[in-house]
Design a protein around this motif. Structure first.
Motif, PDB file in Angstrom:
ATOM      1  N   THR A 143       0.851  -1.195   0.000  1.00  0.00           N
ATOM      2  CA  THR A 143       0.000   0.000   0.000  1.00  0.00           C
ATOM      3  C   THR A 143       0.882   1.238   0.000  1.00  0.00           C
ATOM      4  N   GLU A 144       0.442   2.234  -0.710  1.00  0.00           N
ATOM      5  CA  GLU A 144       1.044   3.554  -0.615  1.00  0.00           C
ATOM      6  C   GLU A 144      -0.065   4.587  -0.717  1.00  0.00           C
ATOM      7  N   TYR A 145      -0.278   5.292   0.375  1.00  0.00           N
ATOM      8  CA  TYR A 145      -1.162   6.447   0.382  1.00  0.00           C
ATOM      9  C   TYR A 145      -0.224   7.644   0.210  1.00  0.00           C
ATOM     10  N   VAL A 146      -0.221   8.252  -0.958  1.00  0.00           N
ATOM     11  CA  VAL A 146       0.711   9.340  -1.237  1.00  0.00           C
ATOM     12  C   VAL A 146       0.338  10.527  -0.349  1.00  0.00           C
ATOM     13  N   SER A 147       1.301  11.010   0.431  1.00  0.00           N
ATOM     14  CA  SER A 147       1.007  12.012   1.469  1.00  0.00           C
ATOM     15  C   SER A 147       0.539  13.355   0.909  1.00  0.00           C
ATOM     16  N   GLU A 148       0.976  13.720  -0.286  1.00  0.00           N
ATOM     17  CA  GLU A 148       0.496  14.933  -0.960  1.00  0.00           C
ATOM     18  C   GLU A 148      -0.115  14.464  -2.277  1.00  0.00           C
ATOM     19  N   ALA A 149      -1.419  14.669  -2.426  1.00  0.00           N
ATOM     20  CA  ALA A 149      -2.159  14.110  -3.562  1.00  0.00           C
ATOM     21  C   ALA A 149      -1.665  14.589  -4.923  1.00  0.00           C
ATOM     22  N   THR A 150      -0.895  15.684  -4.960  1.00  0.00           N
ATOM     23  CA  THR A 150      -0.383  16.163  -6.243  1.00  0.00           C
ATOM     24  C   THR A 150       1.015  15.627  -6.551  1.00  0.00           C
ATOM     25  N   ASN A 151       1.565  14.768  -5.677  1.00  0.00           N
ATOM     26  CA  ASN A 151       2.881  14.168  -5.901  1.00  0.00           C
ATOM     27  C   ASN A 151       2.743  12.795  -6.573  1.00  0.00           C
ATOM     28  N   HIS A 152       3.836  12.321  -7.153  1.00  0.00           N
ATOM     29  CA  HIS A 152       3.870  10.996  -7.769  1.00  0.00           C
ATOM     30  C   HIS A 152       4.006   9.920  -6.703  1.00  0.00           C
ATOM     31  N   PRO A 153       3.491   8.718  -6.978  1.00  0.00           N
ATOM     32  CA  PRO A 153       3.744   7.590  -6.080  1.00  0.00           C
ATOM     33  C   PRO A 153       5.151   7.050  -6.321  1.00  0.00           C
ATOM     34  N   ASP A 154       5.552   6.081  -5.526  1.00  0.00           N
ATOM     35  CA  ASP A 154       6.834   5.410  -5.699  1.00  0.00           C
ATOM     36  C   ASP A 154       6.623   4.275  -6.710  1.00  0.00           C
ATOM     37  N   TYR A 155       6.811   4.601  -7.987  1.00  0.00           N
ATOM     38  CA  TYR A 155       6.547   3.635  -9.051  1.00  0.00           C
ATOM     39  C   TYR A 155       7.372   2.360  -8.891  1.00  0.00           C
ATOM     40  N   GLU A 156       8.668   2.521  -8.623  1.00  0.00           N
ATOM     41  CA  GLU A 156       9.548   1.365  -8.542  1.00  0.00           C
ATOM     42  C   GLU A 156       9.112   0.405  -7.435  1.00  0.00           C
ATOM     43  N   ALA A 157       8.768   0.942  -6.279  1.00  0.00           N
ATOM     44  CA  ALA A 157       8.342   0.091  -5.162  1.00  0.00           C
ATOM     45  C   ALA A 157       7.054  -0.663  -5.517  1.00  0.00           C
ATOM     46  N   ALA A 158       6.124   0.014  -6.154  1.00  0.00           N
ATOM     47  CA  ALA A 158       4.858  -0.628  -6.528  1.00  0.00           C
ATOM     48  C   ALA A 158       5.095  -1.729  -7.559  1.00  0.00           C
ATOM     49  N   ILE A 159       5.937  -1.455  -8.536  1.00  0.00           N
ATOM     50  CA  ILE A 159       6.210  -2.436  -9.583  1.00  0.00           C
ATOM     51  C   ILE A 159       6.936  -3.650  -8.999  1.00  0.00           C
ATOM     52  N   GLU A 160       7.904  -3.412  -8.113  1.00  0.00           N
ATOM     53  CA  GLU A 160       8.605  -4.530  -7.470  1.00  0.00           C
ATOM     54  C   GLU A 160       7.634  -5.362  -6.627  1.00  0.00           C
ATOM     55  N   ALA A 161       6.711  -4.688  -5.956  1.00  0.00           N
ATOM     56  CA  ALA A 161       5.715  -5.408  -5.142  1.00  0.00           C
ATOM     57  C   ALA A 161       4.815  -6.270  -6.025  1.00  0.00           C
TER      58      ALA A 161
END
Length: 166
Positions: A143-161
């Protein structure tokens, strides 16, 4: 509950925060043809769920394109992009952007996904930016709830997961 801001302003997230190790909650959203889509529709696959406020904004556009590109390198992974945009707008945007590897779905009708995953923004009736990975047995593995909604998520972490999930 995750603390999230939108353009620097605190927002209220409705629903329940989803945690790693929990069974993923069910939801009902709409495909671009207005048919209903639920978690069970992709049972047996790993799901990477990319949540965006609106497909017609810069970061959301980039996020959807990035996961569309990454989908070619992921076996047995279905990528869903969820927003409250109308299915017609999602369909138009995907056609214009050449998106073929990601399924966009709309939570505009009931905020079913937003409330089930704790990403519905009370003040704006949008969804907060987040990424979830659910394994083939419906267990949340990332899970990643991005702390500032206008920022990008951590793509690499999500893809590795998603690659690590079975």
């Amino acid at each position: 509950m995750a603390e999230v801001t939108f353009k620097g302003n605190p927002i209220t997230l409705l629903g329940t925060e989803v945690k790693v190790g929990e069974k993923a909650p069910d939801f009902t959203v709409l495909a671009n043809d207005l048919s209903e889509v639920t978690l069970a529709d992709s049972k047996g696959k790993v799901r990477l769920i990319s949540v965006i406020p609106s497909i017609d904004t810069g970061v959301c556009d980039q996020q959807t394109r990035r996961f569309n590109e990454e989908a070619a390198n992921l076996d047995n992974v279905q990528i869903l992009t969820v927003s409250v945009d109308l299915p017609f707008a999602q369909s138009r945007w995907c056609a214009a952007a050449g998106i073929e590897n990601v399924q966009t779905v709309s939570d505009h009708r009931e905020l079913s996904f937003g409330q089930a995953f704790g990403v519905a923004i009370k003040e704006l009736r949008l969804l907060a930016r987040a990424v979830f990975v659910i394994d083939s047995n419906d267990t949340v593995t990332y899970t990643e709830y991005v702390s500032e909604a206008t920022n990008h998520p951590d793509y690499e972490a999500a893809i590795e997961a998603a690659k690590a999930a079975k």
